[in-house]
Design a protein around this motif. Structure first.
Motif, PDB file in Angstrom:
ATOM      1  N   TRP A  85     100.660 -33.726  22.159  1.00  0.00           N
ATOM      2  CA  TRP A  85     101.167 -34.765  23.062  1.00  0.00           C
ATOM      3  C   TRP A  85     100.178 -35.031  24.187  1.00  0.00           C
ATOM      4  CZ3 TRP A  85     106.642 -32.197  23.833  1.00  0.00           C
ATOM      5  CH2 TRP A  85     107.471 -32.531  22.763  1.00  0.00           C
ATOM      6  N   ARG A 113     114.385 -32.951  19.435  1.00  0.00           N
ATOM      7  CA  ARG A 113     114.287 -34.211  20.179  1.00  0.00           C
ATOM      8  C   ARG A 113     112.844 -34.676  20.239  1.00  0.00           C
ATOM      9  NH1 ARG A 113     116.951 -34.102  25.813  1.00  0.00           N
ATOM     10  NH2 ARG A 113     115.654 -35.947  26.061  1.00  0.00           N
ATOM     11  N   GLY A 114     112.628 -35.948  19.956  1.00  0.00           N
ATOM     12  CA  GLY A 114     111.281 -36.498  20.058  1.00  0.00           C
ATOM     13  C   GLY A 114     110.432 -36.229  18.836  1.00  0.00           C
ATOM     14  N   LYS A 115     111.044 -35.827  17.725  1.00  0.00           N
ATOM     15  CA  LYS A 115     110.259 -35.524  16.533  1.00  0.00           C
ATOM     16  C   LYS A 115     109.609 -36.774  15.963  1.00  0.00           C
ATOM     17  CE  LYS A 115     110.403 -33.062  12.184  1.00  0.00           C
ATOM     18  NZ  LYS A 115     111.171 -32.203  11.296  1.00  0.00           N
ATOM     19  N   THR A 116     110.405 -37.844  15.830  1.00  0.00           N
ATOM     20  CA  THR A 116     109.862 -39.093  15.300  1.00  0.00           C
ATOM     21  C   THR A 116     108.743 -39.609  16.191  1.00  0.00           C
ATOM     22  OG1 THR A 116     112.171 -39.509  14.800  1.00  0.00           O
ATOM     23  CG2 THR A 116     110.627 -41.245  14.258  1.00  0.00           C
ATOM     24  N   LEU A 117     108.995 -39.517  17.500  1.00  0.00           N
ATOM     25  CA  LEU A 117     107.995 -39.967  18.459  1.00  0.00           C
ATOM     26  C   LEU A 117     106.723 -39.128  18.340  1.00  0.00           C
ATOM     27  CD1 LEU A 117     108.234 -42.188  20.635  1.00  0.00           C
ATOM     28  CD2 LEU A 117     108.379 -40.338  22.313  1.00  0.00           C
ATOM     29  N   SER A 118     106.904 -37.821  18.147  1.00  0.00           N
ATOM     30  CA  SER A 118     105.749 -36.938  18.011  1.00  0.00           C
ATOM     31  C   SER A 118     104.917 -37.330  16.805  1.00  0.00           C
ATOM     32  CB  SER A 118     106.212 -35.490  17.831  1.00  0.00           C
ATOM     33  OG  SER A 118     106.926 -35.067  18.941  1.00  0.00           O
ATOM     34  N   ALA A 156     108.714 -27.723  21.744  1.00  0.00           N
ATOM     35  CA  ALA A 156     108.030 -28.437  22.829  1.00  0.00           C
ATOM     36  C   ALA A 156     106.688 -27.778  23.141  1.00  0.00           C
ATOM     37  CB  ALA A 156     108.913 -28.472  24.069  1.00  0.00           C
TER      38      ALA A 156
END
Lengths: 307, 357, 272
Positions: free
Chosen positions: A28, C101-106, A21
């Motif tokens: 992001w 989590r959120g790898k594809t989204l990233s 993250a």
């Protein structure tokens, strides 16, 4: 396993997993805040009321879309009739981008094939030659093309001098000039993915096919095409999508009759029209078309990889 | 064995990946100054076990002790063990010396001490003149030695070797085996060696643990493993063997009386067999002698002959269609029966191994 | 071998390739040649001269273009550095952290600047910066450039990282390196070629941009492309051809550098 397999599981991924993250955050934040949010805001703007000196009044209205699609208006007393001006501009953009894509395919495929079948040592030199122009400033390339093909430019001078034509070809400010400009702008995008897929093709397969009584055309159709198809599709998308919203080629090489989406939108913000909601609406429609194309592509990709 | 002699103690180690269990409660002890081999086919869990000792895999349960100290939860950089990787993993951007000094510098050696020790280990693996080269400028065999030197330099408590010879060609592999063994004697530390090559295991090891499906099948010195396999898997995996289905009639005084396919009676050590019932008899091809038809323990027909240089391999078929192989030493006096001829087979009593069903 | 079955040699493909190269290079070569034209009439050839190059640096428009060039360079260097750092961190997470989590989204988010048409990005940025009242000259250009440079920096960096097995980091940790040391002493040096080509790519992409810059730039701020565009709108003048040729040379130098760096990186990989 050879190089290429990076995650064998275990410690290394565990160490970075906890920090993923933190590592992703700047990307992001930048893209989320300065691209995703702006696109959202642009869509909101397309539903607002225009202010005449540019900008918007915060009042909800469908006026922009109404202006785009309908002549007499959706909310008038008369039944609405379709306004063809803007749909026509979109249609012309799709047409121009399509012609440029096909031209890129016709020239790009043999080129990619030719390069991919050279010896590995010469291959990268050919590839390098194809890619250099892409890295030269697009504006400069477009200006150069304009200079070359205009009526008093070197091309016409040369043709007149040789006697091949008796008067200038009149290429500039035509649909053809725009197509040529788009073709010229995005040709490397067609060559590279096709090259990558042909390079992966194992030519002993076609020898095996020939050994099994397949003619050269049958081989091309049944053996080679399935292998290089992903490259062709990727190339077409990489040319079509930026061509659709292109600004420089139509603006510099085309004339009033060759108006495309990019110029229409630019005019709303930078030019005389100054209608921000309408520009935002046109942008939203363009974005929807592009996203639809990409979604269809992505879905077919997934189907392909599942097989 | 007292605990002081034990270098690595593995107790009931389980490793799960999701629903797949790679190690089903493995327990074994590796002694100081021992060349210990984990042998098994690919996917048997041997590499997972080695990586668990190195710290690259977190075990799901169980304990790993190094010289009596629990290291189960320690990350790899806090474990005083070093690994020779299968693909060597030499840092491509560093010279040979920098590679060898890397571990020492990270674990608090002074620069001068580390440099001195690097020279010493590079001499030990006969690469003294290559210190300034980059790994890419070395041959496969030389890279392998650098990997060895790099792992030995920080004086680890135990050296782990993950199939380090598999990338070498046959000739080189055979030479390195001998060197590896003498290096282990020289350094006096335990080597834990992972391989799927039984010949490698048999020639180098003090003890071997044969693994299959995430479990240890048998632990023992090479002759024990080869000559007294405890089950079908070990018998089949180590060397060539013939497995015959037999009926055991009785067991007494450690000897079993049984009948072979074809009805002949046979007596051999009972091993794990406790009483009457079905069993398997493992007989190595080189422990079978030919004799006249009817004079041996089994009767068979020769179906094929394969010339192997030092040996001649004879394929035979029993009356019940069971296939067997027999190895005859290739010498002038050896008489090789023609294909199709009927022969008798005499089994060496001491070399036949009875296995439970 | 029977040439009938050898699909490697379709007749005519060489011709097409040459046509392809002629189309790609002809305009650039013509402009480069005409930039040395002594004549003030840009189409008639009046002999070779460096007059227009002198004009670029000393002529009436020189201050304008020099300021534009400085702006372009400042933005390109800053944007490329920022995008490279962001992309490096992201590619470490994407190629080293396994699944999270959120790898594809990233990944979708990182590729977003490539998928959104340039003119849409331009409109969105203009609308956004206006709405938040942020219209100060170079900063808006810089932010927009960082955003669309991220995927271009990301691609070569993550490609490079994917080709480095995590075996080296394992070996480092086995040799008592802490995770931080493993990153600094092993992964980072091995990534360097990828990081450099990512930086160069981002730099060229930033230098190349016209449309987005034109939308978000504050009043009176120009970069080279916007200044050239403004000038070309009044007609192609010879000094533009000289500037174009100079920019062409800069681009070719940068691409060649990037290519050479990429190649040495690959050679290293292949040998080990």
């Amino acid at each position: 396993m050879a190089a290429g397999a990076t995650t064998s599981g275990g410690t290394v991924s565990n160490i970075y997993k906890g920090n993923s993250a933190k590592l992703m955050f700047p990307a992001w934040a930048m893209i989320g805040f300065f691209l995703l949010a702006p696109v959202g805001m642009m869509i909101v703007y397309s539903f607002l009321t225009k202010e005449f000196r540019g900008g918007v009044i915060w009042e909800f209205t469908l006026a922009a879309y109404d202006q785009f699609f309908f002549d007499r208006g959706l909310f008038g007393d008369e039944p609405p009739s379709i306004e063809w001006t803007y749909i026509g501009i979109f249609w012309r953009s799709i047409w121009q981008a399509g012609v440029a894509t096909i031209a890129c395919l016709l020239i790009g495929f043999p080129t990619a094939w030719f390069i991919a079948t050279r010896r590995p040592s010469t291959r990268s030199a050919w590839l390098f030659m194809i890619t250099i122009p892409y890295w030269v400033n697009l504006l400069i390339r477009t200006v150069s093309m304009k200079f070359l093909i205009r009526d008093t430019g070197p091309l016409n001078e040369f043709l007149l001098w040789t006697g091949a034509v008796s008067e200038p070809l009149g290429l500039i400010n035509t649909n053809f000039a725009v197509q040529l400009g788009l073709f010229y702008s995005y040709l490397p995008f067609m060559v590279l993915p096709i090259y990558a897929s042909v390079e992966r093709y194992d030519f002993s397969l076609s020898e095996a096919a020939a050994d099994l009584y397949s003619s050269i055309w049958t081989t091309l159709w049944l053996v080679i095409l399935p292998v290089v198809k992903p490259g062709i599709v990727a190339g077409c998308i990489l040319v079509f999508v930026p061509s659709l919203g292109a600004f420089l080629a139509p603006d510099l090489l085309g004339g009033a009759k060759t108006f495309m989406i990019g110029s229409l939108i630019e005019e709303q913000f930078k030019g005389s029209a100054g209608n921000w909601p309408f520009g935002a609406a046109a942008s939203t429609i363009l974005l929807s078309i592009v996203m639809a194309v990409l979604l269809i592509y992505a879905r077919n990709q997934n189907k392909g990889s599942e097989r | 064995m007292t605990s002081a002699e034990i270098a690595v103690d593995i107790e009931n180690v389980v490793k799960r990946y999701g629903s797949f269990t790679a190690l089903h409660g493995v327990s074994l002890s590796i002694c100081e100054n021992e060349f210990f081999t984990l042998l098994g086919p690919s996917g048997c869990g041997k590499t997972t076990l080695l990586r668990s000792i190195a710290g690259f895999e977190e075990v799901s349960s169980g304990t790993i002790r190094l010289k009596g100290e629990d290291i189960t939860g320690l990350p790899p950089h806090k474990r005083p063990v070093n690994t020779v990787f299968q693909q060597y993993a030499l840092f491509p951007h560093m010279t040979v010396t920098d590679n060898v000094m890397f571990g020492m510098l990270r674990s608090g050696w002074s620069k001068t001490d580390a440099a001195q020790r690097a020279n010493q280990v590079l001499e030990m693996v006969q690469l003294g003149g290559f210190a300034a080269r980059k790994p890419a400028q070395l041959s496969g065999g030389q890279q392998q030695r650098v990997a060895l030197a790099r792992a030995l330099a920080p004086r680890p408590a135990v050296l782990l070797l993950d199939e380090p010879l598999s990338a070498l060609d046959l000739k080189l592999r055979q030479a390195v085996r001998v060197e590896l063994k003498s290096l282990q004697r020289e350094t006096g530390i335990a080597f834990i060696f992972v391989t799927h090559d039984q010949e490698e295991a048999l020639t180098m090891s003090d003890r071997i643990a044969v693994m299959s499906n995430g479990e240890v099948q048998q632990i023992g010195a090479p002759p024990d493993i080869y000559e007294s396999p405890v089950n079908r898997f070990v018998a089949d995996f180590i060397g060539e063997t013939n497995l015959l289905d037999v009926d055991v009639h009785s067991v007494s005084d450690g000897m079993a009386t049984l009948s072979l396919p074809g009805g002949h009676g046979f007596t051999c050590p009972a091993a794990a067999m406790r009483g009457a019932g079905k069993g398997h008899l493992s007989v190595r091809p080189e422990r079978i002698a030919l004799c006249a038809e009817g004079a041996g323990d089994l009767d068979a027909t020769v179906t094929g002959r394969v010339y192997l240089g030092t040996d001649i391999q004879l394929h035979v078929r029993l009356a019940d269609d069971e296939a067997m192989t027999v190895r005859l030493q290739n010498s002038e006096t050896t008489i090789v029966p023609e294909e199709g001829s009927a022969v008798g087979l005499k089994l060496e009593v001491g070399a036949a191994r009875l296995l439970a069903d | 071998m029977a040439s009938k079955t050898d699909l490697r040699r379709f007749p005519g493909f060489l011709t097409v390739t040459i046509v392809c190269l002629v189309v790609l290079y002809a305009p650039l070569i013509v402009v480069a040649v005409y930039s040395f034209n002594a004549s003030t009439s840009i189409t008639k050839w009046g002999g070779t001269s460096l007059a227009w190059y002198v004009d670029v640096f000393t002529g009436p428009e020189a201050p304008k273009f020099q300021q534009a060039a400085i702006n372009s360079l400042v933005i390109a260097i800053t944007a490329a550095i920022a995008a490279t750092i962001i992309a490096t961190l992201a590619s470490v997470a994407m190629t080293r952290a396994g699944r999270f989590r959120g790898k594809t989204l990233s990944f979708a988010l990182i590729s977003l600047p490539l998928m959104v048409p340039e003119v849409v990005t331009a409109v969105a940025s203009l609308v956004f910066f206006t709405a938040i009242g942020f219209t100060s000259g170079l900063t808006t250009i810089l932010i927009a450039h960082i955003v669309f440079c991220i995927p271009f920096a990301y691609l070569p960096i993550s490609a490079r990282m994917q080709s480095i097995p995590d075996l080296y980091e394992q070996a480092a940790m086995d040799l008592y390196a802490t995770p931080r040391e493993a990153f600094k002493l092993v992964l980072l040096p091995l990534m360097t070629p990828g990081i450099l080509s990512g930086f160069l790519l981002a730099f060229i992409i930033s230098l190349d941009d016209f449309l987005i810059t034109n939308f978000v730039k504050g009043a009176g701020v120009e970069t080279l492309p916007t200044a050239i565009f403004g000038s070309v709108k009044q007609g192609i003048k010879p000094n533009i051809m000289a500037i174009s040729t100079l920019m062409l040379i800069v681009s070719v130098i940068f691409v060649s550098l990037s290519w050479l760096i990429g190649r040495t990186g690959q050679d290293k990989n292949q040998k080990t």
